[in-house]
Write a protein that holds these residues in place. Structure first.
Motif, PDB file in Angstrom:
ATOM      1  N   HIS A 121       0.816  -1.223   0.000  1.00 41.59           N
ATOM      2  CA  HIS A 121       0.000   0.000   0.000  1.00 41.59           C
ATOM      3  C   HIS A 121       0.849   1.271   0.000  1.00 41.59           C
ATOM      4  N   GLU A 122       1.815   1.350   0.909  1.00 43.53           N
ATOM      5  CA  GLU A 122       2.608   2.576   1.042  1.00 43.53           C
ATOM      6  C   GLU A 122       3.352   2.904  -0.245  1.00 43.53           C
ATOM      7  N   GLN A 123       3.955   1.878  -0.876  1.00 44.32           N
ATOM      8  CA  GLN A 123       4.724   2.122  -2.093  1.00 44.32           C
ATOM      9  C   GLN A 123       3.824   2.471  -3.271  1.00 44.32           C
ATOM     10  N   MET A 124       2.646   1.856  -3.353  1.00 46.37           N
ATOM     11  CA  MET A 124       1.721   2.193  -4.428  1.00 46.37           C
ATOM     12  C   MET A 124       1.263   3.648  -4.310  1.00 46.37           C
ATOM     13  N   LYS A 125       1.086   4.113  -3.087  1.00 47.15           N
ATOM     14  CA  LYS A 125       0.720   5.511  -2.886  1.00 47.15           C
ATOM     15  C   LYS A 125       1.867   6.447  -3.281  1.00 47.15           C
ATOM     16  N   LYS A 126       3.104   6.000  -3.027  1.00 48.86           N
ATOM     17  CA  LYS A 126       4.267   6.803  -3.443  1.00 48.86           C
ATOM     18  C   LYS A 126       4.364   6.879  -4.959  1.00 48.86           C
ATOM     19  N   ILE A 127       4.103   5.758  -5.627  1.00 43.94           N
ATOM     20  CA  ILE A 127       4.116   5.735  -7.094  1.00 43.94           C
ATOM     21  C   ILE A 127       3.079   6.709  -7.638  1.00 43.94           C
ATOM     22  N   GLN A 128       1.907   6.708  -7.015  1.00 40.76           N
ATOM     23  CA  GLN A 128       0.840   7.618  -7.432  1.00 40.76           C
ATOM     24  C   GLN A 128       1.233   9.072  -7.179  1.00 40.76           C
ATOM     25  N   ALA A 129       1.777   9.344  -5.990  1.00 44.20           N
ATOM     26  CA  ALA A 129       2.127  10.720  -5.615  1.00 44.20           C
ATOM     27  C   ALA A 129       3.267  11.277  -6.471  1.00 44.20           C
ATOM     28  N   SER A 130       4.156  10.396  -6.929  1.00 43.82           N
ATOM     29  CA  SER A 130       5.309  10.850  -7.724  1.00 43.82           C
ATOM     30  C   SER A 130       4.971  11.012  -9.205  1.00 43.82           C
ATOM     31  N   GLY A 131       3.718  10.749  -9.580  1.00 44.65           N
ATOM     32  CA  GLY A 131       3.304  10.913 -10.965  1.00 44.65           C
ATOM     33  C   GLY A 131       3.724   9.778 -11.875  1.00 44.65           C
ATOM     34  N   ARG A 132       4.045   8.603 -11.303  1.00 40.61           N
ATOM     35  CA  ARG A 132       4.515   7.468 -12.105  1.00 40.61           C
ATOM     36  C   ARG A 132       3.439   6.387 -12.285  1.00 40.61           C
ATOM     37  N   LEU A 133       2.206   6.703 -11.904  1.00 36.87           N
ATOM     38  CA  LEU A 133       1.162   5.672 -11.972  1.00 36.87           C
ATOM     39  C   LEU A 133       0.900   5.238 -13.415  1.00 36.87           C
ATOM     40  N   ASN A 147      -5.547 -12.362 -26.062  1.00 38.58           N
ATOM     41  CA  ASN A 147      -6.253 -13.094 -25.005  1.00 38.58           C
ATOM     42  C   ASN A 147      -6.802 -12.181 -23.910  1.00 38.58           C
ATOM     43  N   LEU A 148      -6.286 -10.958 -23.803  1.00 34.68           N
ATOM     44  CA  LEU A 148      -6.699 -10.064 -22.716  1.00 34.68           C
ATOM     45  C   LEU A 148      -8.138  -9.576 -22.936  1.00 34.68           C
ATOM     46  N   ILE A 149      -8.987  -9.851 -21.966  1.00 35.21           N
ATOM     47  CA  ILE A 149     -10.399  -9.467 -22.022  1.00 35.21           C
ATOM     48  C   ILE A 149     -10.660  -8.200 -21.214  1.00 35.21           C
ATOM     49  N   ARG A 150     -10.016  -8.098 -20.084  1.00 37.42           N
ATOM     50  CA  ARG A 150     -10.117  -6.912 -19.234  1.00 37.42           C
ATOM     51  C   ARG A 150      -8.725  -6.522 -18.729  1.00 37.42           C
ATOM     52  N   PHE A 151      -8.529  -5.209 -18.628  1.00 36.94           N
ATOM     53  CA  PHE A 151      -7.305  -4.690 -18.000  1.00 36.94           C
ATOM     54  C   PHE A 151      -7.684  -3.344 -17.405  1.00 36.94           C
ATOM     55  N   THR A 152      -8.149  -3.394 -16.157  1.00 42.95           N
ATOM     56  CA  THR A 152      -8.810  -2.251 -15.529  1.00 42.95           C
ATOM     57  C   THR A 152      -8.104  -1.819 -14.258  1.00 42.95           C
ATOM     58  N   LEU A 153      -7.843  -0.532 -14.151  1.00 38.67           N
ATOM     59  CA  LEU A 153      -7.232   0.051 -12.951  1.00 38.67           C
ATOM     60  C   LEU A 153      -8.328   0.486 -11.994  1.00 38.67           C
ATOM     61  N   HIS A 154      -8.255   0.026 -10.753  1.00 42.79           N
ATOM     62  CA  HIS A 154      -9.196   0.441  -9.706  1.00 42.79           C
ATOM     63  C   HIS A 154      -8.504   1.407  -8.749  1.00 42.79           C
ATOM     64  N   MET A 155      -9.083   2.574  -8.616  1.00 45.03           N
ATOM     65  CA  MET A 155      -8.541   3.613  -7.737  1.00 45.03           C
ATOM     66  C   MET A 155      -9.479   3.925  -6.580  1.00 45.03           C
ATOM     67  N   ASP A 156     -10.654   3.304  -6.558  1.00 45.22           N
ATOM     68  CA  ASP A 156     -11.638   3.648  -5.528  1.00 45.22           C
ATOM     69  C   ASP A 156     -11.568   2.731  -4.313  1.00 45.22           C
ATOM     70  N   GLU A 157     -10.610   1.811  -4.297  1.00 45.69           N
ATOM     71  CA  GLU A 157     -10.382   0.983  -3.110  1.00 45.69           C
ATOM     72  C   GLU A 157      -9.126   1.462  -2.395  1.00 45.69           C
ATOM     73  N   LYS A 158      -8.747   0.788  -1.338  1.00 40.48           N
ATOM     74  CA  LYS A 158      -7.655   1.268  -0.481  1.00 40.48           C
ATOM     75  C   LYS A 158      -6.339   1.426  -1.240  1.00 40.48           C
ATOM     76  N   THR A 159      -5.963   0.399  -2.000  1.00 41.17           N
ATOM     77  CA  THR A 159      -4.688   0.401  -2.702  1.00 41.17           C
ATOM     78  C   THR A 159      -4.924   0.328  -4.204  1.00 41.17           C
ATOM     79  N   PRO A 160      -4.290   1.186  -4.992  1.00 45.69           N
ATOM     80  CA  PRO A 160      -4.426   1.088  -6.453  1.00 45.69           C
ATOM     81  C   PRO A 160      -3.998  -0.299  -6.945  1.00 45.69           C
TER      82      PRO A 160
END
Length: 306
Positions: free
Chosen positions: A85-97, A116-129
């Motif tokens: 969680h902490e590192q994912m938030k740092k990635i987001q805060a540093s503009g590298r998401l 083969n890829l059917i879905r590839f979705t980023l979720h930002m509305d839960e605790k950790t991206p």
């Protein structure tokens, strides 16, 4: 230390409907913040609004075998891609998401096949991206899950490869093959929902401030989620410690055996050289000059051996 997270789930038959609704946000999970749902992103545009339909269409396109598909065949595979969680938030805060998302997309396309890829979705509305990837395990015209994830060793290799790709984002390989009990997504959410509501002190009118109880309850859930993550991390380290302890105990045992053998040899040398122990010398001569016993197969029983 921050860890890369790769979690794999198989879907057989029509079992992908529930996860499809979750990924496409046809319903909002209790642990999600509706105010942040608009931040979610479909990195690969879906073919339609039905993930089950998209899976069926891809299988019709890519499955060329003459054999009928078994009812229990793995028709789709879900992969959750994330990190501590902490590192994912740092990635987001540093503009590298965005860079992290593209690195994950390339990894998924290389490993599972672009078509083969059917879905590839980023979720930002839960605790950790995190990213939900879903693919159909089609290889050489067949549905063959093991071509992509071949048992525990295959999963370990996939996690190794993913961790190498994520190192540049400060996400490292977790501890391998520890005996920590796996916590499923359902169990994780259940723990969050088990948090009791915060009891507020009432004002003179006997009522809490509007919205205060809900706010504090959500804050407490976040604290509980952080505690669960620390519990997981502690379990991983404990598993590694037990493994290292077993190695140390085994090495200590080997050292003790060799020390005892060295002491015996030293005593024998002393008896031979200093005390000139003739009895010991005769015993050693018997050991090294004793003829081998004939086995039943080598006995001639009065006849010549051919």
């Amino acid at each position: 230390m921050s860890f890369a997270v790769l979690h794999v789930t198989k879907f057989a038959g029509s079992g992908s409907g529930g996860i499809g609704a979750h990924i496409d946000r046809k319903h909002t999970p209790k642990n999600a913040d509706p105010a942040r749902t608009e931040l979610n992103r479909e990195i690969i545009p879906p073919r339609s609004s039905s993930m089950k339909k998209d899976i069926d269409e891809r299988i019709q396109e890519g499955y060329t075998s003459t054999r009928k598909i078994r009812t229990d065949a793995v028709r789709a595979v879900g992969v959750i891609l994330s990190g501590s969680h902490e590192q994912m938030k740092k990635i987001q805060a540093s503009g590298r998401l965005d860079e992290w998302c593209q690195a994950n997309l390339k990894f998924a396309q290389d490993k599972f096949g672009k078509d083969n890829l059917i879905r590839f979705t980023l979720h930002m509305d839960e605790k950790t991206p995190h990213i939900h990837a879903v693919f159909t395990p089609i290889k050489d015209g067949k549905l063959h899950y093991k071509s992509f994830v071949d048992g525990k060793k295959g999963l370990t290799q996939l996690q190794d490869d993913y961790a190498r790709e994520m190192e540049r984002f400060g996400l490292n390989r977790g501890l391998k093959q520890t005996r920590t009990k796996h916590t499923t997504t359902r169990e994780y959410y259940a723990k969050l929902e088990a948090v009791p509501p915060v009891e507020l002190k009432k004002n003179l009118l006997g009522q809490p401030k509007p919205g205060e109880e809900e706010r504090l309850t959500e804050e407490f859930k976040k604290m509980k989620a952080a505690a669960i993550e620390k519990e997981r991390e502690s379990g991983r380290f404990q598993g590694a410690f037990r493994a290292e302890r077993q190695k140390t105990d085994k090495l200590t045992e080997e050292i003790e055996k060799k020390a005892n053998l060295a002491a015996k040899l030293e005593n024998m040398i002393k008896r031979l050289v200093v005390h000139k122990d003739l009895n010991l010398l005769k015993q050693l001569e018997q050991v090294f000059t004793k003829p081998e016993k004939k086995t039943g197969q080598n006995r001639s029983h009065g006849r010549g051996i051919s």
